[in-house]
Design a protein around this motif. Structure first.
Motif, mmCIF file in Angstrom:
data_model
loop_
_atom_site.group_PDB
_atom_site.id
_atom_site.type_symbol
_atom_site.label_atom_id
_atom_site.label_comp_id
_atom_site.label_asym_id
_atom_site.label_seq_id
_atom_site.Cartn_x
_atom_site.Cartn_y
_atom_site.Cartn_z
ATOM 1 N N MET A 1 32.928 1.866 12.967
ATOM 2 C CA MET A 1 32.293 1.864 14.269
ATOM 3 C C MET A 1 30.868 1.322 14.134
ATOM 4 S SD MET A 1 32.101 5.037 16.856
ATOM 5 C CE MET A 1 33.051 4.669 18.279
ATOM 6 N N ALA A 2 30.459 0.526 15.070
ATOM 7 C CA ALA A 2 29.159 -0.145 15.018
ATOM 8 C C ALA A 2 27.994 0.801 15.284
ATOM 9 C CB ALA A 2 29.137 -1.272 16.045
ATOM 10 N N ALA A 3 26.833 0.416 14.765
ATOM 11 C CA ALA A 3 25.600 1.154 15.026
ATOM 12 C C ALA A 3 25.272 1.083 16.513
ATOM 13 C CB ALA A 3 24.460 0.567 14.205
ATOM 14 N N LYS A 4 24.559 2.093 16.992
ATOM 15 C CA LYS A 4 24.169 2.159 18.398
ATOM 16 C C LYS A 4 22.660 2.233 18.513
ATOM 17 C CE LYS A 4 28.440 2.727 19.862
ATOM 18 N NZ LYS A 4 29.170 1.553 20.189
ATOM 19 N N VAL A 5 22.111 1.539 19.495
ATOM 20 C CA VAL A 5 20.669 1.542 19.738
ATOM 21 C C VAL A 5 20.379 2.319 21.013
ATOM 22 C CG1 VAL A 5 18.633 0.134 20.211
ATOM 23 C CG2 VAL A 5 20.398 -0.724 18.657
ATOM 24 N N ASP A 6 19.459 3.271 20.908
ATOM 25 C CA ASP A 6 18.976 3.992 22.089
ATOM 26 C C ASP A 6 17.788 3.185 22.603
ATOM 27 O OD1 ASP A 6 17.678 5.633 23.920
ATOM 28 O OD2 ASP A 6 18.024 7.459 22.756
ATOM 29 N N CYS A 39 28.833 -6.104 13.224
ATOM 30 C CA CYS A 39 28.306 -4.939 12.496
ATOM 31 C C CYS A 39 29.342 -4.398 11.501
ATOM 32 C CB CYS A 39 27.924 -3.844 13.493
ATOM 33 S SG CYS A 39 27.304 -2.324 12.736
ATOM 34 N N ILE A 40 28.887 -4.135 10.266
ATOM 35 C CA ILE A 40 29.773 -3.581 9.232
ATOM 36 C C ILE A 40 29.493 -2.098 8.985
ATOM 37 C CG2 ILE A 40 30.204 -5.801 8.116
ATOM 38 C CD1 ILE A 40 28.071 -4.994 5.997
ATOM 39 N N ASP A 41 28.673 -1.482 9.834
ATOM 40 C CA ASP A 41 28.363 -0.046 9.777
ATOM 41 C C ASP A 41 27.834 0.389 8.407
ATOM 42 O OD1 ASP A 41 28.131 2.431 11.052
ATOM 43 O OD2 ASP A 41 30.100 3.086 10.373
ATOM 44 N N CYS A 42 26.915 -0.412 7.864
ATOM 45 C CA CYS A 42 26.374 -0.101 6.538
ATOM 46 C C CYS A 42 25.213 0.889 6.584
ATOM 47 C CB CYS A 42 25.939 -1.382 5.834
ATOM 48 S SG CYS A 42 24.515 -2.192 6.602
ATOM 49 N N CYS A 49 14.744 1.594 10.821
ATOM 50 C CA CYS A 49 14.140 1.739 12.143
ATOM 51 C C CYS A 49 13.055 2.821 12.147
ATOM 52 C CB CYS A 49 15.208 2.096 13.186
ATOM 53 S SG CYS A 49 14.532 2.315 14.841
ATOM 54 N N PRO A 50 11.789 2.422 12.296
ATOM 55 C CA PRO A 50 10.708 3.418 12.269
ATOM 56 C C PRO A 50 10.683 4.312 13.508
ATOM 57 C CG PRO A 50 9.831 1.247 12.754
ATOM 58 C CD PRO A 50 11.282 1.058 12.428
ATOM 59 N N ALA A 51 11.326 3.878 14.588
ATOM 60 C CA ALA A 51 11.342 4.661 15.828
ATOM 61 C C ALA A 51 12.560 5.590 15.919
ATOM 62 C CB ALA A 51 11.329 3.729 17.030
ATOM 63 N N GLU A 52 13.415 5.541 14.901
ATOM 64 C CA GLU A 52 14.647 6.344 14.877
ATOM 65 C C GLU A 52 15.492 6.122 16.136
ATOM 66 O OE1 GLU A 52 13.538 10.398 14.017
ATOM 67 O OE2 GLU A 52 12.844 9.865 12.010
ATOM 68 N N ALA A 53 15.560 4.849 16.562
ATOM 69 C CA ALA A 53 16.292 4.493 17.772
ATOM 70 C C ALA A 53 17.734 4.083 17.499
ATOM 71 C CB ALA A 53 15.564 3.350 18.488
ATOM 72 N N ILE A 54 18.121 3.969 16.224
ATOM 73 C CA ILE A 54 19.456 3.509 15.880
ATOM 74 C C ILE A 54 20.227 4.614 15.164
ATOM 75 C CG2 ILE A 54 20.813 1.726 14.721
ATOM 76 C CD1 ILE A 54 18.331 -0.053 14.777
ATOM 77 N N THR A 55 21.463 4.796 15.575
ATOM 78 C CA THR A 55 22.347 5.768 14.921
ATOM 79 C C THR A 55 23.600 5.050 14.440
ATOM 80 O OG1 THR A 55 23.338 6.354 17.045
ATOM 81 C CG2 THR A 55 21.556 7.761 16.262
ATOM 82 N N GLN A 56 24.208 5.595 13.422
ATOM 83 C CA GLN A 56 25.415 5.012 12.863
ATOM 84 C C GLN A 56 26.626 5.481 13.647
ATOM 85 O OE1 GLN A 56 24.982 5.534 8.595
ATOM 86 N NE2 GLN A 56 26.502 3.941 8.301
ATOM 87 N N GLY A 57 27.503 4.498 13.927
ATOM 88 C CA GLY A 57 28.784 4.760 14.558
ATOM 89 C C GLY A 57 28.745 5.779 15.559
#
Length: 57
Positions: A1-6, A39-42, A49-57
């Motif tokens: 599953m791809a990374a997600k950006v808030d 995205c390879i979900d690595c 991400c310094p803002a912690e805006a991205i989460t995995q899958g």
């Protein structure tokens, strides 16, 4: 599953774009956007991400 950006947390610094080994992250309207098909979900972008805006899958 791809990374997600808030997008509400993304500050548009583009740090994640350089960390993605497959170039799945681009900037759209001032925020990061992940191409789910590429995205390879690595998790490299999550760690980069310094803002912690991205989460995995």
């Amino acid at each position: 599953m791809a990374a997600k950006v808030d997008s509400s947390k993304c500050v548009g610094c583009e740090a994640c774009t350089g960390t993605c080994p497959v170039g799945a992250i681009t900037m759209k309207d001032g925020a990061a956007s992940v191409d789910e098909g590429t995205c390879i979900d690595c998790g490299a972008c999550v760690a980069g991400c310094p803002a912690e805006a991205i989460t995995q899958g």
